[in-house]
Design a protein around this motif. Structure first.
Motif, short mmCIF file in Angstrom:
data_model
loop_
_atom_site.label_atom_id
_atom_site.label_comp_id
_atom_site.label_asym_id
_atom_site.label_seq_id
_atom_site.Cartn_x
_atom_site.Cartn_y
_atom_site.Cartn_z
N ASN A 1 -1.67 5.48 5.00
CA ASN A 1 -2.22 4.49 5.94
C ASN A 1 -1.87 4.91 7.37
O ASN A 1 -1.12 5.86 7.58
N GLY B 1 1.19 5.61 1.87
CA GLY B 1 0.08 4.82 1.34
C GLY B 1 -0.77 5.63 0.38
O GLY B 1 -0.55 6.83 0.19
N ASP C 1 0.86 -1.20 0.00
CA ASP C 1 0.00 0.00 0.00
C ASP C 1 0.89 1.25 0.00
O ASP C 1 0.60 2.23 -0.69
N HIS D 1 -7.32 -2.14 8.85
CA HIS D 1 -6.46 -1.51 7.85
C HIS D 1 -7.07 -0.14 7.57
O HIS D 1 -8.10 -0.04 6.90
N HIS E 1 -7.11 3.95 6.41
CA HIS E 1 -6.52 5.04 5.61
C HIS E 1 -6.77 6.37 6.31
O HIS E 1 -7.67 6.51 7.13
#
Ligand code: KIV
Ligand code: ZN
Length: 519
Positions: A237, A232, A13, A201, A203
């Motif tokens: 991220n 990311g 990512d 996970h 963002h």
């Protein structure tokens, strides 16, 4: 204390950040550092995306021992087969397969009904299980999905063999309390969930990635996906260093810990920044240049009397090197190598030789050579950009009443070319002279200059970003002479561009390789 697994996705990512383009050697170097850092899982790439991604995952699977090595695959056969092939040499392989579950993604992107998506998820997990025991399933855009549908998909994925179920906040939309409720809901309403690891996970589109991940941990998630420096897609991220240090410093609150060797955090952050060319903002939590700098007199006074007055963790706990005098030019290669080993670098003999030559050059110019200087030199040597063009000589005249003029001598294989140019200033003149040698019209998108250490003789670090046909290339150069650092940075970016053009030409001559796709 319960253990939270750290799943690092810097190489997958993180590498999807605009302008980042790492080669296999650079990815391997980052993977080695991640293993030393003690991450539980390294997501090494997306093998179907391009031959380069495949090669990098395979190389990491072959060489890096300790962490699980994961490869990403959409929930389709060709992706899963390709991931399995790339992971073949891994000691602990994981296939990470995903499909979107939100109404918006299913309708507009996949053009599939929820039932079709559920069936694809099941088939993907079954197929992945044929190749590896360790299967992770992600419901992309989970935070905008129907909660009951999510639970059904996760139940089916676990029954089909998934050992980890991942709940991504793909577009950085959720909030800490909402995300915690979602995790609790999934735990309560997914039959069989106790057989799987619950992963998140997040963002950072709303700047909540770390807060959301920590809220999920409080709600029972036991794996966190994150990246070094928060790299990311788009806003990035959740930052690994922030998650890990929050859990460590506030262990009293979270009652969990990770297996991360926190003393390796700073070095890994610097390496990732050097290899990707993405600078860390000075006020970035944990690893920013100012993270431990106290400006106000009251704070300085407090810290001198007792560091814990204003410091909730020490710089040493994340491995910030001391700015102390380390070596002089009479110390010799052995001591130089020894110091680098103490600092955690493992370089080949060739890299040591090159770094040593730079160190001797620096000793002639700088009174105090510190660990920070050594770090900057080594980071430059670790960057593996094939040197198509090699700067042999640089001469610049400039002044308040002179037109800046630069002469460069550059070798390309056996050919040596000398060119001169004038410019708006010395850097402009050097860049124009280099352009004349290469004959490549360069679109310089950004140029930044920073001092590595303080003092008049400090090492200057230049990072440039150039653009060619929609692709960005980053170059980095260091020297006590900022014009030389500028030339090195520019040539490194040009060398990346030329190397990429050559690779593309080879791919075109040998069609059949897959083009890069975004997951
Ligand atoms: O953000 C996302 O949804 C992803 C998945 C592939 C896990 O990166
Ligand atoms: Zn993501």
């Amino acid at each position: 204390m319960n253990r939270i697994r750290i799943f690092d996705t810097t190489l997958r990512d993180g590498e999807q950040s605009p302008g980042i383009n790492l080669n296999t050697g650079e990815k391997l170097e980052i993977a080695r550092h991640l293993a030393q850092l003690g991450v539980d899982v390294i997501e090494a790439g997306f093998p179907i995306a391009s031959p380069g991604d495949f090669e990098a995952v395979q190389a990491i699977a072959r060489e890096v021992r300790g962490p699980v090595i994961a490869a990403l695959a959409r929930a389709v056969e060709q992706d899963i087969v390709r991931a399995a092939q790339a992971l073949e040499p891994a000691e602990k392989p994981r296939i990470h397969t995903f499909i979107a579950t939100s109404p918006i993604h299913m309708k507009y992107k996949l053009r599939k009904s929820p039932e079709e998506v559920l069936e694809m998820a099941v088939q993907a997990c079954r197929m992945a299980k044929k190749y590896v025991d360790d299967v992770e399933f992600s419901a992309e855009d989970a935070t905008r999905s129907d909660w009951d549908f999510l639970c059904r998909v996760f139940q089916a994925a676990i029954e089909a063999g998934a050992t980890t179920i991942n709940i991504p906040d793909t577009v950085g939309y959720t909030t800490p309390d909402e995300f915690a409720r979602l995790i609790a809901y999934i735990r309560e309403h997914t039959p069989g969930i106790e057989k799987a690891v619950i992963s998140v996970h997040c963002h950072d589109d709303l700047g909540l990635a770390v807060a959301n991940s920590l809220a999920a941990v409080r709600a029972g998630a036991t794996q966190v996906e994150c990246t070094i420096n928060g790299l990311g897609e788009r806003a990035g991220n959740a930052a690994l260093e922030e998650i890990v240090m929050a859990l460590r410093v506030r262990g009293d609150h979270f009652q969990v810990d990770t297996g991360i060797v926190t003393e390796h955090i700073y070095r890994t952050s610097r390496l990732v920044s050097a290899l990707t060319g993405v600078a860390v903002q000075p006020n970035k939590a944990i690893v920013g240049e100012n993270a431990f700098a106290h400006e106000s007199g009251i704070h300085q006074d407090g810290v001198l009397k007792e560091p814990s007055t204003y410091e909730i963790m020490t710089p040493a706990s994340i491995g910030v090197p001391q700015s102390r005098l380390v070596l002089g030019k009479h110390s010799g290669r052995h001591a130089f190598r020894q110091r680098l080993t103490e600092m955690g670098y493992r370089l080949s003999d060739e890299e040591i030789e090159k770094a040593y030559a730079r160190f001797i050059e620096l000793c002639d110019k700088k009174k105090r050579v510190t660990d920070r200087d050594l770090q900057a030199i080594v980071e430059e040597e670790i960057v593996q950009v094939p040197e198509v063009y090699n700067l042999e000589y640089l001469h610049v005249t400039t002044g308040s009443t002179l037109v800046a003029t630069a002469t460069v001598r550059i070798a390309k294989g056996d050919q040596v070319v000398e060119e001169a140019a004038t410019g708006e200033g010395p850097v402009d003149a050097v860049y124009r002279a280099i352009d004349r040698v290469t004959g490549i019209p360069i679109d310089l998108e950004s140029y930044s200059l920073q001092g590595v250490t303080s003092g008049k003789d400090a090492l200057g670090e230049v990072v440039v970003r150039i653009r060619d046909n929609g692709n960005q290339y980053i170059g980095r150069g260091t020297s006590t002479d900022v014009i030389l650092a500028s030339a090195r940075a520019y040539l490194q970016a040009v060398n990346r561009l030329v190397h990429d053009r050559q690779a593309k030409a080879r791919e075109e001559a040998n069609p059949g390789g897959n083009k890069k796709e975004v997951g």
